[in-house]
Design a protein around this motif. Structure first.
Motif, PDB file in Angstrom:
ATOM      1  N   LYS A  34       0.846  -1.209   0.000  1.00 50.60           N
ATOM      2  CA  LYS A  34       0.000   0.000   0.000  1.00 50.60           C
ATOM      3  C   LYS A  34       0.874   1.251   0.000  1.00 50.60           C
ATOM      4  N   ARG A  35       1.994   1.180   0.699  1.00 43.60           N
ATOM      5  CA  ARG A  35       2.916   2.318   0.779  1.00 43.60           C
ATOM      6  C   ARG A  35       3.585   2.573  -0.577  1.00 43.60           C
ATOM      7  N   TYR A  36       3.942   1.498  -1.253  1.00 42.82           N
ATOM      8  CA  TYR A  36       4.598   1.574  -2.570  1.00 42.82           C
ATOM      9  C   TYR A  36       3.888   0.612  -3.523  1.00 42.82           C
ATOM     10  N   PRO A  37       2.787   1.050  -4.133  1.00 42.69           N
ATOM     11  CA  PRO A  37       2.002   0.124  -4.962  1.00 42.69           C
ATOM     12  C   PRO A  37       2.630  -0.227  -6.315  1.00 42.69           C
ATOM     13  N   ASN A  38       3.517   0.607  -6.834  1.00 41.64           N
ATOM     14  CA  ASN A  38       4.049   0.374  -8.183  1.00 41.64           C
ATOM     15  C   ASN A  38       5.559   0.251  -8.196  1.00 41.64           C
ATOM     16  N   ASN A  39       6.048  -0.653  -9.046  1.00 44.90           N
ATOM     17  CA  ASN A  39       7.485  -0.791  -9.271  1.00 44.90           C
ATOM     18  C   ASN A  39       7.882   0.017 -10.493  1.00 44.90           C
ATOM     19  N   HIS A  40       9.146   0.388 -10.563  1.00 49.01           N
ATOM     20  CA  HIS A  40       9.638   1.157 -11.713  1.00 49.01           C
ATOM     21  C   HIS A  40       9.720   0.276 -12.956  1.00 49.01           C
ATOM     22  N   GLN A  41       9.942   0.899 -14.095  1.00 47.94           N
ATOM     23  CA  GLN A  41      10.045   0.185 -15.370  1.00 47.94           C
ATOM     24  C   GLN A  41      11.467   0.276 -15.951  1.00 47.94           C
ATOM     25  N   ILE A  42      12.441   0.559 -15.114  1.00 49.69           N
ATOM     26  CA  ILE A  42      13.833   0.714 -15.556  1.00 49.69           C
ATOM     27  C   ILE A  42      14.499  -0.662 -15.462  1.00 49.69           C
ATOM     28  N   LYS A  43      14.309  -1.471 -16.493  1.00 56.04           N
ATOM     29  CA  LYS A  43      14.758  -2.867 -16.436  1.00 56.04           C
ATOM     30  C   LYS A  43      16.109  -3.092 -17.107  1.00 56.04           C
ATOM     31  N   SER A  44      16.392  -2.381 -18.181  1.00 50.80           N
ATOM     32  CA  SER A  44      17.653  -2.614 -18.899  1.00 50.80           C
ATOM     33  C   SER A  44      18.776  -1.791 -18.273  1.00 50.80           C
ATOM     34  N   GLU A  45      19.990  -2.229 -18.530  1.00 49.76           N
ATOM     35  CA  GLU A  45      21.138  -1.497 -18.004  1.00 49.76           C
ATOM     36  C   GLU A  45      21.309  -0.153 -18.706  1.00 49.76           C
ATOM     37  N   GLN A  46      20.918  -0.083 -19.977  1.00 50.53           N
ATOM     38  CA  GLN A  46      20.982   1.200 -20.688  1.00 50.53           C
ATOM     39  C   GLN A  46      19.998   2.194 -20.060  1.00 50.53           C
ATOM     40  N   ALA A  47      18.804   1.716 -19.734  1.00 52.58           N
ATOM     41  CA  ALA A  47      17.808   2.585 -19.086  1.00 52.58           C
ATOM     42  C   ALA A  47      18.292   3.020 -17.706  1.00 52.58           C
ATOM     43  N   LEU A  48      18.944   2.112 -16.983  1.00 50.85           N
ATOM     44  CA  LEU A  48      19.483   2.440 -15.658  1.00 50.85           C
ATOM     45  C   LEU A  48      20.605   3.474 -15.782  1.00 50.85           C
ATOM     46  N   PHE A  49      21.476   3.295 -16.761  1.00 53.78           N
ATOM     47  CA  PHE A  49      22.554   4.254 -16.998  1.00 53.78           C
ATOM     48  C   PHE A  49      21.970   5.636 -17.305  1.00 53.78           C
ATOM     49  N   ASN A  50      20.987   5.687 -18.205  1.00 52.06           N
ATOM     50  CA  ASN A  50      20.352   6.962 -18.573  1.00 52.06           C
ATOM     51  C   ASN A  50      19.683   7.610 -17.362  1.00 52.06           C
ATOM     52  N   TYR A  51      19.025   6.808 -16.550  1.00 57.11           N
ATOM     53  CA  TYR A  51      18.356   7.279 -15.336  1.00 57.11           C
ATOM     54  C   TYR A  51      19.382   7.932 -14.394  1.00 57.11           C
ATOM     55  N   ALA A  52      20.503   7.237 -14.184  1.00 56.36           N
ATOM     56  CA  ALA A  52      21.555   7.751 -13.294  1.00 56.36           C
ATOM     57  C   ALA A  52      22.168   9.032 -13.861  1.00 56.36           C
ATOM     58  N   MET A  53      22.342   9.082 -15.178  1.00 54.55           N
ATOM     59  CA  MET A  53      22.960  10.255 -15.806  1.00 54.55           C
ATOM     60  C   MET A  53      22.063  11.491 -15.705  1.00 54.55           C
ATOM     61  N   VAL A  54      20.761  11.314 -15.772  1.00 56.73           N
ATOM     62  CA  VAL A  54      19.845  12.448 -15.609  1.00 56.73           C
ATOM     63  C   VAL A  54      20.012  13.053 -14.216  1.00 56.73           C
ATOM     64  N   ILE A  55      20.074  12.205 -13.208  1.00 55.93           N
ATOM     65  CA  ILE A  55      20.255  12.689 -11.831  1.00 55.93           C
ATOM     66  C   ILE A  55      21.633  13.335 -11.680  1.00 55.93           C
ATOM     67  N   LYS A  56      22.672  12.669 -12.193  1.00 54.15           N
ATOM     68  CA  LYS A  56      24.032  13.207 -12.100  1.00 54.15           C
ATOM     69  C   LYS A  56      24.114  14.566 -12.784  1.00 54.15           C
ATOM     70  N   ASN A  57      23.565  14.684 -13.977  1.00 52.61           N
ATOM     71  CA  ASN A  57      23.654  15.943 -14.724  1.00 52.61           C
ATOM     72  C   ASN A  57      22.851  17.066 -14.069  1.00 52.61           C
ATOM     73  N   GLN A  58      21.840  16.701 -13.326  1.00 50.79           N
ATOM     74  CA  GLN A  58      21.051  17.711 -12.631  1.00 50.79           C
ATOM     75  C   GLN A  58      21.787  18.259 -11.412  1.00 50.79           C
ATOM     76  N   TYR A  59      22.488  17.400 -10.683  1.00 51.46           N
ATOM     77  CA  TYR A  59      23.083  17.804  -9.410  1.00 51.46           C
ATOM     78  C   TYR A  59      24.607  17.827  -9.378  1.00 51.46           C
ATOM     79  N   MET A  60      25.252  17.124 -10.291  1.00 55.31           N
ATOM     80  CA  MET A  60      26.705  16.975 -10.212  1.00 55.31           C
ATOM     81  C   MET A  60      27.344  17.100 -11.595  1.00 55.31           C
TER      82      MET A  60
END
Length: 163
Positions: A34-60
């Motif tokens: 109930k606290r976390y009803p949905n899982n993310h859709q970031i399944k591939s390593e390329q998607a994970l890399f892109n996800y991390a890079m968006v955060i990195k580019n925003q803050y670092m």
């Protein structure tokens, strides 16, 4: 103590007691869902890399470059960790090449997105701060204001996976 509660060792007794009560009543997984009803859709390593890079580019933006961000099935078993940051130096053609890699435990392929984000933020913070010190946690909270709650919830997620 229930072995799955090892993830929250060191937390205040009243918090561990509340979790223990939920576990023993059999209501923990439904409460967590109930606290976390949905899982993310970031399944591939390329998607994970892109996800991390968006955060990195925003803050670092000026932080060290990252060569790899992957899910790693061995991480949890070997290091009793949820993520790892590694700095690898290799000699290549007489020059020293440095690479930063981030590895996230494979169990987080099936996790709620805020928990994955917390892990990525944690590992990105290690690019700047190697130790878990005050500056490290300040950087984590800068990138993710709910960092401490999400870190606790990631531990609860691990409990839910074991139940």
């Amino acid at each position: 103590m229930n072995p799955s509660l090892r993830y929250i060792q060191g937390y205040p007794e009243h918090i561990v007691g509340q979790v223990e009560q939920l576990v023993s009543s059999g209501n923990f997984n439904s409460w967590f869902s109930k606290r976390y009803p949905n899982n993310h859709q970031i399944k591939s390593e390329q998607a994970l890399f892109n996800y991390a890079m968006v955060i990195k580019n925003q803050y670092m933006k000026k932080g060290s470059p990252i060569s790899k961000v992957i899910y790693d099935g061995k991480i949890h078993l070997i290091n009793n960790a949820l993520g790892l940051h590694s700095f690898i130096s290799r000699s290549h053609g007489g020059k020293l090449k440095a690479k930063n890699e981030i590895r996230i435990a494979s169990v987080f392929k099936q996790a709620p997105e805020p928990l994955l984000r917390m892990l990525v933020v944690h590992e990105l913070a290690h690019l700047k701060e190697k130790d878990h010190n005050k500056a490290f946690y300040a950087l984590c909270c800068h990138m993710e204001p709910d960092y401490h709650q999400l870190e606790f919830d990631a531990r609860l997620f691990m409990i839910s996976k074991e139940l």
